[in-house]
Design an enzyme around this catalytic site. Structure first.
Site, PDB file in Angstrom:
ATOM      1  N   GLY A 116       1.281   7.108  -7.022  1.00 30.31           N
ATOM      2  CA  GLY A 116      -0.081   6.802  -6.613  1.00 30.31           C
ATOM      3  C   GLY A 116      -0.237   5.340  -6.232  1.00 30.31           C
ATOM      4  O   GLY A 116       0.715   4.671  -5.813  1.00 30.31           O
ATOM      5  N   SER A 117      -1.448   4.811  -6.430  1.00 31.77           N
ATOM      6  CA  SER A 117      -1.767   3.477  -5.916  1.00 31.77           C
ATOM      7  C   SER A 117      -1.067   2.337  -6.639  1.00 31.77           C
ATOM      8  O   SER A 117      -1.137   1.189  -6.183  1.00 31.77           O
ATOM      9  CB  SER A 117      -3.278   3.268  -5.955  1.00 31.77           C
ATOM     10  OG  SER A 117      -3.921   4.101  -5.013  1.00 31.77           O
ATOM     11  N   THR A 118      -0.417   2.601  -7.773  1.00 30.67           N
ATOM     12  CA  THR A 118       0.379   1.533  -8.379  1.00 30.67           C
ATOM     13  C   THR A 118       1.470   1.066  -7.416  1.00 30.67           C
ATOM     14  O   THR A 118       1.934  -0.070  -7.491  1.00 30.67           O
ATOM     15  CB  THR A 118       1.035   2.015  -9.691  1.00 30.67           C
ATOM     16  OG1 THR A 118       1.793   3.206  -9.425  1.00 30.67           O
ATOM     17  CG2 THR A 118      -0.004   2.296 -10.753  1.00 30.67           C
ATOM     18  N   PHE A 119       1.848   1.950  -6.469  1.00 33.08           N
ATOM     19  CA  PHE A 119       2.918   1.620  -5.533  1.00 33.08           C
ATOM     20  C   PHE A 119       2.469   0.597  -4.489  1.00 33.08           C
ATOM     21  O   PHE A 119       3.308   0.014  -3.790  1.00 33.08           O
ATOM     22  CB  PHE A 119       3.401   2.895  -4.836  1.00 33.08           C
ATOM     23  CG  PHE A 119       4.815   2.809  -4.324  1.00 33.08           C
ATOM     24  CD1 PHE A 119       5.881   2.859  -5.202  1.00 33.08           C
ATOM     25  CD2 PHE A 119       5.076   2.673  -2.975  1.00 33.08           C
ATOM     26  CE1 PHE A 119       7.185   2.783  -4.747  1.00 33.08           C
ATOM     27  CE2 PHE A 119       6.380   2.597  -2.504  1.00 33.08           C
ATOM     28  CZ  PHE A 119       7.434   2.647  -3.393  1.00 33.08           C
TER      29      PHE A 119
END
Length: 639
Positions: A274-277
């Site tokens: 998800g958006s941690t990437f």
């Protein structure tokens, strides 16, 4: 005469053949008839944490075995033993009907059961001392340690990975027959390579492990989630300080659970980050100078088409700087920046951060994740990768990539075993921090850190704020694949938060992953609070004190407080500081409570001395609180 000479010659030849030519073979046959050996495992090495608290030990227990030929009433004996040992009478009867000289009845029984069996004085039933693995902290560290089987062989976790170190030499129980065929067992054993196994000293801290497991369990329960994962690392060295999963299990009773519960999913299972990437995309884009933190990006008011697919943002944004794209976690902003990087270059940075390859952590069955070759990417594939969909990573890969941002751009090899020590306390092998490669520049890491601080200060990660500390973090919410349809599920999500603290000189990197939370499953909602609780307690345990400049920022942001002995300064004060009446009374408080109370006095610097409860302070309570005042608080153990 010649007849007797001939017969004597034949007898002599036969004797020579048996006693000289076939002597070794016949000796082995005789020994096999006379003796029977049963292999037993010797003392297994201890596993302990970095402070030498024992996590896995071997204890001496009683085991029951039988000599079936000496048992007359086999069915009755089986019924009696099964009642005491809580076994199956039918299976036990089959064992006792065996024609062999040795069968196990039960292993590792309690002293109470031994006494009950011994008092029966059943013929053909005997006892032998064995070593049984015991985990004194039960569920704490279960996935980390793994467990051993009935024969003392490691089957999961570190017990399996380091079997060659932990297992000691073998020893044998010797059974012998007399001239009449009666069998008896010697009271001693014949040692062969009888040495104790080596001990393992881990990088894990038992207290930090407990904190992580407690808060992860709470987060999973509060969000009614399917499960969760948590990892804490030292970003400068690659040492794993704690590792936890939910549901957990007790390795003392592992047989009552399925293999799916035993598995250390932190290293074996993959998921879309998800958006941690986005922080890794941001690092690549900044390093290649295709974007700057201040550059404004048009975010299409929440809808952006790539071919026949549409990318959505949770909230509609028009224009955001790249820093705000990270702060508010805009998918469209991330996609537009990603489009400036050629697929081959983006793929290279993904691999530089360690995705798509094993980290080398010393756990068994590590997965390498899944990063498809860039030659197979479509435009939508590249776009979805920018916000962490369509790429699969392990939790240990994700936090290890984060550590590369935290430590200035160096990808480290994560490790869990600090040292292997023999029974004399001598070090056999020691692991040291190892740099795998330089990923990005220190300048790029500082820019990404600034953005991650904004995420926590006033972005999607507000729930991860820690009073007195500057926190760098990033939220993530990813759709799971629906196994029935093969497409992304609209109801099953993974919420995550990862970050490091203090942001400018990190002591901890923490990852929290919540699997299938119910209701609002956003990472900032379900995972960020757990990150805050874990980090706050761990920093306190490690005696990492709040930063005065961060305390001032927190108070200024809140711009109000209400505590006895304070009064708010007038609103027209040019420096926005607060004028406080008096120094508070710290006596009788714990060190943690003193630190919490000190956060409410931004003009006061508190120094701590000793341990236990606060017994005195200088200046005394009620003294005027002037600008840049200092207070020494002395602690003494509670008796």
């Amino acid at each position: 005469f010649f007849l007797f000479i001939f017969l004597l010659t034949v007898v002599g030849g036969r004797a020579y053949q048996l006693q000289i030519l076939k002597q070794p073979e016949l000796f082995r046959l005789a020994e096999r008839q006379r003796e029977h050996e049963v292999e037993l495992k010797s003392y297994r090495g201890v596993i302990c944490d970095r402070n030498h608290n024992e996590l896995a030990v071997s204890v001496e227990v009683d085991s029951v075995y039988a000599h079936p030929r000496q048992i007359i009433e086999q069915r009755k004996t089986a019924a009696i033993l099964s009642d005491i040992l809580e076994g199956d009478a039918r299976n036990l009867f089959k064992k006792l009907k065996n024609s062999s000289n040795f069968v196990w009845i039960d292993r590792g029984i309690s002293p109470v059961k031994r006494t009950q069996v011994e008092n029966l004085k059943l013929p053909g039933i005997y006892f032998i001392k064995e070593n049984k693995r015991f985990y004194p902290h039960c569920n704490i560290g279960g996935h980390l340690l793994g467990f051993v089987g009935i024969d003392g062989q490691g089957l999961e976790g570190l017990e399996y990975k380091y079997e060659f170190c932990l297992a000691g030499g073998s020893k044998y129980l010797l059974a012998e027959r007399d001239a009449l065929g009666h069998e008896f067992f010697s009271s001693s054993t014949l040692p062969l390579e009888l040495h104790r196994g080596h001990n393992l000293v881990l990088t894990v801290d038992l207290t930090i492990q407990y904190i992580l497991e407690k808060e992860l369990k709470r987060a999973v329960q509060q969000s009614h989630a399917r499960g969760g994962m948590g990892v804490i690392m030292n970003p400068k060295t690659g040492e794993i300080l704690a590792l936890a999963l939910q549901p957990d299990f007790n390795p003392n009773n592992f047989r009552s659970l399925s293999a799916d519960i035993w598995r250390n999913r932190i290293v074996t299972d993959c998921f879309d980050p998800g958006s941690t990437f986005k922080i890794f995309l941001g690092a690549a884009a900044l390093e290649e100078r295709v974007v700057s933190p201040e550059e404004v990006i048009y975010c299409e008011n929440g809808l952006y088409r790539i071919g026949k697919k549409t990318i959505h943002d949770t909230h509609k944004y028009e224009n955001l700087s790249f820093s705000e794209v990270i702060k508010y976690s805009s998918n469209i902003g991330a996609v537009k920046v990603c489009e400036r990087l050629k697929p081959a270059l983006l793929y290279e940075y993904i691999r530089r951060f360690g995705f798509g390859e094993k980290t080398g952590v010393d756990f068994p069955a590590e997965s390498s994740g899944l990063v498809r070759p860039y030659q197979n990417w479509k435009d939508i594939d590249r776009g979805s990768i920018s916000f962490g969909q369509g790429i699969s990573v392990t939790a240990v890969q994700l936090i290890n990539g984060l550590c590369a941002i935290a430590n200035g751009g160096y990808l480290m090899r994560p490790y869990i075993v600090k040292e292997v020590v023999n029974e004399k306390g001598e070090s056999i092998k020691r692991n040291h921090p190892k740099v795998i490669r330089n990923v990005v520049s220190e300048k790029t890491c500082k820019m990404i850190t600034d953005m991650m601080v904004m995420v926590v200060e006033d972005g999607t990660g507000k729930n991860a704020r820690i009073n007195g500390f500057e926190v760098a973090g990033k939220t993530g919410t990813a759709q799971k694949i629906d196994t029935a349809t093969g497409s992304f599920s609209q109801s099953k999500f993974i919420g995550s938060f990862m970050g490091f603290v203090p942001a400018r000189n990190p002591r901890l990197a923490v990852l929290i992953v919540i699997d299938e939370p119910q209701g609002r499953g956003f990472g900032g909602t379900v995972a960020a609070p757990a990150f805050k609780n874990v980090s706050e307690q761990t920093l306190s345990y490690l005696n990492v004190f709040p930063q005065p400049e961060s305390l001032f920022r927190v108070v200024s942001r809140n711009n109000s407080f209400s505590t006895d002995g304070f009064e708010k300064h007038t609103q027209d004060s040019p420096d926005k500081n607060y004028c406080l009446k008096a120094i508070p009374n710290f006596t009788g408080l714990s060190m943690r409570r003193v630190l919490q109370l000190a956060t409410e006095y931004p003009l006061l610097t508190v120094h701590l001395e000793g341990t236990g409860r606060a017994t005195s302070q200088k200046p005394s309570p009620g003294s005027p609180l002037l600008r840049d005042a200092e207070c020494l608080v002395t602690f003494k153990p509670v008796t």
